[in-house]
Write a protein that holds these residues in place. Structure first.
Motif, PDB file in Angstrom:
ATOM      1  N   ILE A  30       0.897  -1.137  -0.106  1.00  0.00           N
ATOM      2  CA  ILE A  30      -0.044  -0.008  -0.044  1.00  0.00           C
ATOM      3  C   ILE A  30       0.959   1.320  -0.022  1.00  0.00           C
ATOM      4  CG2 ILE A  30      -1.935  -1.081   1.115  1.00  0.00           C
ATOM      5  CD1 ILE A  30      -1.407   0.318   3.692  1.00  0.00           C
ATOM      6  N   THR A  31       0.203   2.154  -0.423  1.00  0.00           N
ATOM      7  CA  THR A  31       0.912   3.438  -0.509  1.00  0.00           C
ATOM      8  C   THR A  31       0.972   4.168   0.710  1.00  0.00           C
ATOM      9  OG1 THR A  31      -0.921   4.949  -0.844  1.00  0.00           O
ATOM     10  CG2 THR A  31       0.208   4.093  -2.641  1.00  0.00           C
ATOM     11  N   GLY A  32       2.261   4.900   0.774  1.00  0.00           N
ATOM     12  CA  GLY A  32       2.595   5.785   2.217  1.00  0.00           C
ATOM     13  C   GLY A  32       1.596   6.829   2.496  1.00  0.00           C
ATOM     14  N   ALA A  33       0.850   7.064   1.292  1.00  0.00           N
ATOM     15  CA  ALA A  33      -0.282   8.192   1.434  1.00  0.00           C
ATOM     16  C   ALA A  33      -1.507   7.598   2.173  1.00  0.00           C
ATOM     17  CB  ALA A  33      -0.551   8.819   0.388  1.00  0.00           C
ATOM     18  N   ARG A  34      -1.580   6.288   1.799  1.00  0.00           N
ATOM     19  CA  ARG A  34      -2.793   5.651   2.199  1.00  0.00           C
ATOM     20  C   ARG A  34      -2.494   5.298   3.688  1.00  0.00           C
ATOM     21  NH1 ARG A  34      -5.540  -0.339   0.588  1.00  0.00           N
ATOM     22  NH2 ARG A  34      -6.750  -0.282   2.548  1.00  0.00           N
ATOM     23  N   LEU A  35      -1.296   4.758   4.077  1.00  0.00           N
ATOM     24  CA  LEU A  35      -1.029   4.611   5.360  1.00  0.00           C
ATOM     25  C   LEU A  35      -1.131   6.023   6.227  1.00  0.00           C
ATOM     26  CD1 LEU A  35       2.236   2.435   5.637  1.00  0.00           C
ATOM     27  CD2 LEU A  35       0.173   2.003   6.424  1.00  0.00           C
ATOM     28  N   PRO A  42       1.547  11.872  11.800  1.00  0.00           N
ATOM     29  CA  PRO A  42       2.441  12.845  11.210  1.00  0.00           C
ATOM     30  C   PRO A  42       3.351  12.037  10.324  1.00  0.00           C
ATOM     31  CG  PRO A  42       2.453  13.287  13.687  1.00  0.00           C
ATOM     32  CD  PRO A  42       1.678  11.842  13.579  1.00  0.00           C
ATOM     33  N   GLU A  43       3.661  12.714   9.186  1.00  0.00           N
ATOM     34  CA  GLU A  43       4.361  12.121   8.362  1.00  0.00           C
ATOM     35  C   GLU A  43       5.836  11.848   8.689  1.00  0.00           C
ATOM     36  OE1 GLU A  43       6.342  13.647   3.892  1.00  0.00           O
ATOM     37  OE2 GLU A  43       4.474  14.450   4.646  1.00  0.00           O
ATOM     38  N   GLN A  44       6.454  12.584   9.595  1.00  0.00           N
ATOM     39  CA  GLN A  44       7.752  12.255  10.186  1.00  0.00           C
ATOM     40  C   GLN A  44       7.788  10.939  11.105  1.00  0.00           C
ATOM     41  OE1 GLN A  44       9.059  15.314  12.703  1.00  0.00           O
ATOM     42  NE2 GLN A  44      11.013  14.403  13.338  1.00  0.00           N
ATOM     43  N   ASP A  45       6.588  10.849  11.814  1.00  0.00           N
ATOM     44  CA  ASP A  45       6.454   9.649  12.667  1.00  0.00           C
ATOM     45  C   ASP A  45       6.089   8.324  11.922  1.00  0.00           C
ATOM     46  OD1 ASP A  45       6.907  10.895  15.061  1.00  0.00           O
ATOM     47  OD2 ASP A  45       4.923  11.620  15.138  1.00  0.00           O
ATOM     48  N   LEU A  46       5.480   8.395  10.627  1.00  0.00           N
ATOM     49  CA  LEU A  46       5.332   7.387   9.855  1.00  0.00           C
ATOM     50  C   LEU A  46       6.625   6.927   9.323  1.00  0.00           C
ATOM     51  CD1 LEU A  46       3.633   5.442   8.247  1.00  0.00           C
ATOM     52  CD2 LEU A  46       3.342   7.162   6.389  1.00  0.00           C
ATOM     53  N   ALA A  47       7.466   7.905   8.850  1.00  0.00           N
ATOM     54  CA  ALA A  47       8.823   7.636   8.281  1.00  0.00           C
ATOM     55  C   ALA A  47       9.682   6.913   9.278  1.00  0.00           C
ATOM     56  CB  ALA A  47       9.485   9.030   7.876  1.00  0.00           C
ATOM     57  N   ILE A  59       9.088  -5.314   7.002  1.00  0.00           N
ATOM     58  CA  ILE A  59       8.637  -4.420   5.790  1.00  0.00           C
ATOM     59  C   ILE A  59       9.669  -3.902   4.891  1.00  0.00           C
ATOM     60  CG2 ILE A  59       6.711  -3.811   7.142  1.00  0.00           C
ATOM     61  CD1 ILE A  59       7.832  -0.843   7.037  1.00  0.00           C
ATOM     62  N   THR A  60       9.295  -3.857   3.565  1.00  0.00           N
ATOM     63  CA  THR A  60      10.015  -3.146   2.670  1.00  0.00           C
ATOM     64  C   THR A  60       9.471  -1.910   2.273  1.00  0.00           C
ATOM     65  OG1 THR A  60       9.179  -4.322   0.646  1.00  0.00           O
ATOM     66  CG2 THR A  60      11.043  -5.347   1.591  1.00  0.00           C
ATOM     67  N   VAL A  61      10.150  -0.815   2.101  1.00  0.00           N
ATOM     68  CA  VAL A  61       9.638   0.274   1.626  1.00  0.00           C
ATOM     69  C   VAL A  61      10.386   1.028   0.445  1.00  0.00           C
ATOM     70  CG1 VAL A  61       9.532   2.763   2.514  1.00  0.00           C
ATOM     71  CG2 VAL A  61       9.333   1.052   4.244  1.00  0.00           C
ATOM     72  N   ASP A  62       9.508   1.539  -0.435  1.00  0.00           N
ATOM     73  CA  ASP A  62      10.060   2.287  -1.425  1.00  0.00           C
ATOM     74  C   ASP A  62      10.052   3.651  -1.182  1.00  0.00           C
ATOM     75  OD1 ASP A  62      10.926   0.008  -2.879  1.00  0.00           O
ATOM     76  OD2 ASP A  62       8.754  -0.015  -3.907  1.00  0.00           O
ATOM     77  N   TRP A  63      10.958   4.402  -1.034  1.00  0.00           N
ATOM     78  CA  TRP A  63      11.082   5.777  -0.680  1.00  0.00           C
ATOM     79  C   TRP A  63      10.931   7.064  -1.630  1.00  0.00           C
ATOM     80  CZ3 TRP A  63      10.583   6.574   4.492  1.00  0.00           C
ATOM     81  CH2 TRP A  63      11.076   5.542   5.358  1.00  0.00           C
ATOM     82  N   GLU A  64      10.151   8.021  -1.503  1.00  0.00           N
ATOM     83  CA  GLU A  64       9.972   9.059  -2.478  1.00  0.00           C
ATOM     84  C   GLU A  64      11.099  10.261  -1.658  1.00  0.00           C
ATOM     85  OE1 GLU A  64       5.890  10.898  -2.040  1.00  0.00           O
ATOM     86  OE2 GLU A  64       5.099   9.211  -3.369  1.00  0.00           O
ATOM     87  N   PRO A  65      11.294  11.258  -2.687  1.00  0.00           N
ATOM     88  CA  PRO A  65      12.220  12.071  -2.105  1.00  0.00           C
ATOM     89  C   PRO A  65      11.578  12.876  -0.809  1.00  0.00           C
ATOM     90  CG  PRO A  65      11.945  12.167  -4.155  1.00  0.00           C
ATOM     91  CD  PRO A  65      11.115  11.528  -3.883  1.00  0.00           C
ATOM     92  N   GLY A  66      12.345  13.477   0.285  1.00  0.00           N
ATOM     93  CA  GLY A  66      11.990  13.968   1.303  1.00  0.00           C
ATOM     94  C   GLY A  66      11.495  12.856   2.265  1.00  0.00           C
TER      95      GLY A  66
END
Length: 100
Positions: A30-35, A42-47, A59-66
């Motif tokens: 699933i996308t990080g946006a959906r999570l 908060p985005e920082q805490d999700l990361a 888990i495995t994660v594909d990262w976007e810039p930022g």
């Protein structure tokens, strides 16, 4: 920054939402946006949660810039952990007070 208790809660929530969304199929993610939308964290805490869980091999994660998760998937170990938790929950307690 989140407290230790909050960080542990976020990690558990990420695993549960991911497991439920992909129904135990490690080929799906699933996308990080959906999570973020589903968990309202908060985005920082999700990361941070995703970084920790990836480091644990769950888990495995594909990262976007930022430092934003683009796509998140469960690993084989992550699925095994969640299935064990599901089985434990379904079995219920082996003994409870007041019952012999």
């Amino acid at each position: 920054m989140a407290t230790l208790r909050e960080r542990k809660t976020y990690r558990g929530q990420v695993l549960r939402v991911l497991y439920e969304a992909v129904e135990g199929n490690r080929l799906l993610g699933i996308t990080g946006a959906r999570l973020r939308r589903d968990l309202h964290i908060p985005e920082q805490d999700l990361a941070a949660a995703c970084t920790y869980l990836a480091g644990e091999g769950l888990i495995t994660v594909d990262w976007e810039p930022g430092n934003t998760p683009a796509m998140v998937t469960l690993t084989h170990e992550g699925i095994r952990l969640m299935e064990a938790e599901e089985e434990e929950t379904a079995a219920g307690p082996a003994w409870s007070p007041g019952h012999s």
